[in-house]
Design a protein around this motif. Structure first.
Motif, PDB file in Angstrom:
ATOM      1  N   GLY A 195      -6.387  12.572   2.286  1.00 36.37           N
ATOM      2  CA  GLY A 195      -5.880  11.846   3.445  1.00 36.37           C
ATOM      3  C   GLY A 195      -6.573  10.503   3.630  1.00 36.37           C
ATOM      4  N   ALA A 196      -7.873  10.472   3.333  1.00 36.71           N
ATOM      5  CA  ALA A 196      -8.606   9.207   3.439  1.00 36.71           C
ATOM      6  C   ALA A 196      -8.115   8.204   2.407  1.00 36.71           C
ATOM      7  N   TYR A 197      -7.721   8.721   1.227  1.00 29.57           N
ATOM      8  CA  TYR A 197      -7.189   7.832   0.189  1.00 29.57           C
ATOM      9  C   TYR A 197      -5.879   7.193   0.656  1.00 29.57           C
ATOM     10  N   LEU A 198      -5.001   7.984   1.268  1.00 28.43           N
ATOM     11  CA  LEU A 198      -3.730   7.446   1.771  1.00 28.43           C
ATOM     12  C   LEU A 198      -3.960   6.500   2.945  1.00 28.43           C
ATOM     13  N   ASP A 199      -4.926   6.837   3.801  1.00 26.27           N
ATOM     14  CA  ASP A 199      -5.220   5.945   4.933  1.00 26.27           C
ATOM     15  C   ASP A 199      -5.740   4.599   4.450  1.00 26.27           C
ATOM     16  N   LEU A 200      -6.532   4.611   3.371  1.00 21.36           N
ATOM     17  CA  LEU A 200      -7.070   3.370   2.830  1.00 21.36           C
ATOM     18  C   LEU A 200      -5.947   2.446   2.373  1.00 21.36           C
ATOM     19  N   GLN A 201      -4.891   3.017   1.825  1.00 20.57           N
ATOM     20  CA  GLN A 201      -3.760   2.215   1.346  1.00 20.57           C
ATOM     21  C   GLN A 201      -3.115   1.421   2.487  1.00 20.57           C
ATOM     22  N   PHE A 231      -7.225  -2.554  -8.631  1.00 23.38           N
ATOM     23  CA  PHE A 231      -5.800  -2.246  -8.726  1.00 23.38           C
ATOM     24  C   PHE A 231      -5.599  -0.799  -9.197  1.00 23.38           C
ATOM     25  N   ALA A 232      -6.369  -0.381 -10.215  1.00 24.43           N
ATOM     26  CA  ALA A 232      -6.259   1.001 -10.704  1.00 24.43           C
ATOM     27  C   ALA A 232      -6.654   1.985  -9.614  1.00 24.43           C
ATOM     28  N   LEU A 233      -7.683   1.663  -8.846  1.00 24.23           N
ATOM     29  CA  LEU A 233      -8.122   2.557  -7.770  1.00 24.23           C
ATOM     30  C   LEU A 233      -7.017   2.758  -6.736  1.00 24.23           C
ATOM     31  N   TRP A 268      -9.760  11.562  -6.352  1.00 28.08           N
ATOM     32  CA  TRP A 268      -9.732  11.375  -4.902  1.00 28.08           C
ATOM     33  C   TRP A 268      -8.405  11.844  -4.312  1.00 28.08           C
ATOM     34  N   ALA A 269      -7.285  11.500  -4.977  1.00 29.03           N
ATOM     35  CA  ALA A 269      -5.960  11.865  -4.462  1.00 29.03           C
ATOM     36  C   ALA A 269      -5.703  13.367  -4.518  1.00 29.03           C
ATOM     37  N   ASN A 270      -6.466  14.095  -5.327  1.00 31.97           N
ATOM     38  CA  ASN A 270      -6.290  15.548  -5.442  1.00 31.97           C
ATOM     39  C   ASN A 270      -7.478  16.316  -4.886  1.00 31.97           C
ATOM     40  N   SER A 271      -8.250  15.668  -4.028  1.00 37.13           N
ATOM     41  CA  SER A 271      -9.418  16.295  -3.427  1.00 37.13           C
ATOM     42  C   SER A 271      -9.136  16.630  -1.966  1.00 37.13           C
ATOM     43  N   GLY A 316      -3.469 -20.167  14.529  1.00 29.63           N
ATOM     44  CA  GLY A 316      -2.577 -20.568  15.614  1.00 29.63           C
ATOM     45  C   GLY A 316      -1.450 -19.559  15.784  1.00 29.63           C
ATOM     46  N   THR A 317      -0.222 -20.061  15.764  1.00 31.80           N
ATOM     47  CA  THR A 317       0.940 -19.172  15.905  1.00 31.80           C
ATOM     48  C   THR A 317       1.364 -18.544  14.579  1.00 31.80           C
ATOM     49  N   TRP A 318       0.781 -19.043  13.472  1.00 30.86           N
ATOM     50  CA  TRP A 318       1.147 -18.506  12.150  1.00 30.86           C
ATOM     51  C   TRP A 318       0.262 -17.320  11.805  1.00 30.86           C
ATOM     52  N   SER A 319       0.839 -16.295  11.220  1.00 30.91           N
ATOM     53  CA  SER A 319       0.051 -15.130  10.789  1.00 30.91           C
ATOM     54  C   SER A 319       0.705 -14.482   9.580  1.00 30.91           C
ATOM     55  N   LEU A 320      -0.119 -13.856   8.771  1.00 29.65           N
ATOM     56  CA  LEU A 320       0.350 -13.107   7.602  1.00 29.65           C
ATOM     57  C   LEU A 320      -0.302 -11.737   7.664  1.00 29.65           C
ATOM     58  N   GLU A 321       0.521 -10.697   7.724  1.00 27.46           N
ATOM     59  CA  GLU A 321       0.002  -9.333   7.833  1.00 27.46           C
ATOM     60  C   GLU A 321       0.450  -8.521   6.633  1.00 27.46           C
ATOM     61  N   LEU A 322      -0.523  -7.943   5.946  1.00 23.49           N
ATOM     62  CA  LEU A 322      -0.267  -7.101   4.785  1.00 23.49           C
ATOM     63  C   LEU A 322      -1.131  -5.853   4.883  1.00 23.49           C
ATOM     64  N   SER A 323      -0.663  -4.758   4.288  1.00 16.92           N
ATOM     65  CA  SER A 323      -1.535  -3.601   4.136  1.00 16.92           C
ATOM     66  C   SER A 323      -2.527  -3.880   3.016  1.00 16.92           C
ATOM     67  N   LEU A 324      -3.599  -3.114   2.986  1.00 22.64           N
ATOM     68  CA  LEU A 324      -4.602  -3.320   1.946  1.00 22.64           C
ATOM     69  C   LEU A 324      -3.998  -3.092   0.557  1.00 22.64           C
ATOM     70  N   HIS A 325      -3.066  -2.143   0.458  1.00 21.52           N
ATOM     71  CA  HIS A 325      -2.393  -1.878  -0.813  1.00 21.52           C
ATOM     72  C   HIS A 325      -1.582  -3.093  -1.260  1.00 21.52           C
ATOM     73  N   HIS A 326      -0.847  -3.702  -0.320  1.00 26.37           N
ATOM     74  CA  HIS A 326      -0.059  -4.884  -0.675  1.00 26.37           C
ATOM     75  C   HIS A 326      -0.949  -6.097  -0.937  1.00 26.37           C
ATOM     76  N   LEU A 327      -2.079  -6.169  -0.254  1.00 24.69           N
ATOM     77  CA  LEU A 327      -2.998  -7.263  -0.514  1.00 24.69           C
ATOM     78  C   LEU A 327      -3.516  -7.211  -1.946  1.00 24.69           C
ATOM     79  N   VAL A 328      -3.796  -5.991  -2.424  1.00 25.39           N
ATOM     80  CA  VAL A 328      -4.251  -5.828  -3.810  1.00 25.39           C
ATOM     81  C   VAL A 328      -3.124  -6.155  -4.781  1.00 25.39           C
ATOM     82  N   ASN A 329      -1.935  -5.590  -4.549  1.00 26.70           N
ATOM     83  CA  ASN A 329      -0.828  -5.746  -5.498  1.00 26.70           C
ATOM     84  C   ASN A 329      -0.201  -7.133  -5.475  1.00 26.70           C
TER      85      ASN A 329
END
Length: 470
Positions: free
Chosen positions: A81-87, A345-347, A74-77, A96-109
């Motif tokens: 760009g879609a692979y990088l956008d997915l990350q 994780f490998a993906l 996928w990364a060499n196809s 409430g006032t509390w929130s936790l924001e992570l990228s999908l990559h950080h959520l996996v890792n």
């Protein structure tokens, strides 16, 4: 009025004594009829091979390879760009006032891999308390071999990258992927001695423990001592709950989520919370109810095969309920880790783009490659020979030094943990790509070379001959 005993009356009284067993027997009979019909159906030809694959020891390694190949392709196809956008897809959790924001990559890792590290911690505790590492000589051999197999690759990498910013990646070639390595050995079946499989499993467990310590000590950003103290206090509460006899997994889960969040905020990598939570779970079994013994005794006297199956099913259910919280959680997490967490994780982490000038000849790739392929077997063999010569340990029964060297090659498969440490070690995407290329190349070569070496050094055992009189 007295009624004469008759066959139907006896039958009614006999069945009435044990209505749960009768209901279980009828359900079991219907289930058997269903599966008999299923075996001959076209659907069974698809389902049964998949079931056998899931239960095989090599399934986890195969799933890992497939996910890594998909990520690499996928990364060499043209759709890279879609692979990088997915990350970078945002994931937001708020209350409430509390929130936790992570990228999908950080959520996996940081999130999913915390569950993987929880499973690693459960395996480490089980092996130390009641497994292979409980025996001092087995623990000494595995521990010293793992230390040798971690130190030598790190030194090789450091020598090849001395004086450069990439020196921070010295921890990458230290780790062994336990699922991948055991899956490769499982492909040879009976050809590999049991003692060698036990040694490799114990070696990989200690190797994981070393990797966790390296992550906690050397790959930690700026510390927030308040958040770290809160996380450790929650983990201490989980420990006290287990010591007081508590065994509800939902309680450990809720406390674990709180500990994970504050560990994430502290600067220590959040996956460390998973390992520490595993150490709080009790490993002692609950008492089996007294009527289980009576059911087992009655099973031996039962003539009716359906009733015997029903009683055994009841005993099996009670035995499952008597498992310790540690074993129950391990059984619960293992399929999720094998078939979802590690492949995902490998993906997300194996997508190395070769378009940025990444080659096998650069110092980072070369350090990882040589560290895993050369440093691992040399370090394991040297440390093992020192332990045996000093009398601290002995080779497993039926294992020779050629097989120990072969296991050293297999231990060069550093996929999951090596990729994880690489993500922590490198700030530069180019250096991370170079390290990932070295990890993937080394893992493929180590798997093929270790498989061939084990096949050459492990002859097929002779079949046992049975004497037939007359």
């Amino acid at each position: 009025m007295l009624r004469p005993p008759n066959a139907s009356g006896r039958l009614r009284r006999r069945r009435g004594r044990d209505p749960p067993a009768r209901l279980a027997r009828n359900a079991l009979s219907r289930r058997r009829c269903y599966f008999r019909s299923m075996r001959s159906s076209p659907l069974a030809r698809l389902v049964l091979p998949a079931q056998r694959f899931i239960q095989s020891e090599s399934a986890g390694g195969i799933m890992l390879i497939v996910a890594a190949l998909v990520a690499f392709a996928w990364a060499n196809s043209p759709w890279a760009g879609a692979y990088l956008d997915l990350q970078h897809v945002p994931f937001v959790l708020g209350l409430g006032t509390w929130s936790l924001e992570l990228s999908l990559h950080h959520l996996v890792n940081d999130g999913l891999m915390a569950l993987f590290f929880l499973l690693v911690g459960l395996e480490i505790k089980r092996e130390i308390v009641s497994g292979e590492l409980k025996d001092p000589r087995t623990a000494a051999l595995a521990g010293l071999a793992a230390c040798g197999g971690a130190i030598v690759p790190a030194v090789i990498y450091a020598v090849l990258n001395w004086g450069t910013p990439a020196l921070a990646g010295w921890g990458v070639p230290m780790a062994t992927d336990i699922a991948f390595a055991l899956g490769v050995v499982a492909l040879l079946g009976r050809r590999v001695p049991v003692g060698l499989k036990v040694f490799l499993a114990a070696l990989a467990i200690v190797d994981d423990l070393i990797a966790v310590l390296v992550i906690a000590v050397f790959y930690t950003s700026d510390l927030s001592f308040v958040a770290l103290a809160i996380s450790l206090a929650v983990l201490a509460l989980a420990f006290l709950y287990g010591r007081a006899g508590g065994g509800e997994l939902i309680v450990f889960g809720l406390l674990g989520v709180v500990a994970w969040y504050f560990m994430l905020q502290s600067g220590v990598h959040a996956t460390v919370a998973g390992v520490l939570l595993a150490m709080t779970l009790p490993i002692r079994q609950r008492r089996v109810p007294e009527d289980v013994r009576r059911h087992l005794e009655a099973t031996d006297r039962t003539v009716d095969p359906e009733l015997r199956e029903a009683r055994l099913s009841y005993v099996e259910a009670q035995a499952e309920a008597a498992l310790s919280p540690l074993h129950r959680l391990e059984h619960l997490l293992l399929p999720w880790s094998t078939f979802l967490i590690v492949p995902v994780f490998a993906l997300f982490n194996a997508g190395v783009s070769l378009g940025g000038g990444v080659t096998l000849g650069n110092p980072v790739t070369l350090g990882v490659l040589v560290g895993l392929l050369v440093g691992k077997p040399i370090g394991i063999l040297l440390a093992s020979s020192v332990a045996v010569r000093l009398g601290l340990a002995a080779l497993p029964q039926g294992v020779n030094w050629g097989q120990m060297l072969s296991v050293g090659f297999v231990a060069g498969i550093g996929f999951t943990m090596a990729l994880f440490i690489g993500g922590l070690a490198f700030d530069s995407p180019i250096e991370f790509d170079e390290a990932r290329l070295g990890i993937m190349a080394a893992s493929v070569i180590a798997a093929a070379g270790g498989l061939l070496a084990l096949r050459l050094t492990s002859p097929l055992p002779e079949p046992k001959l049975t004497r037939v009189d007359g």
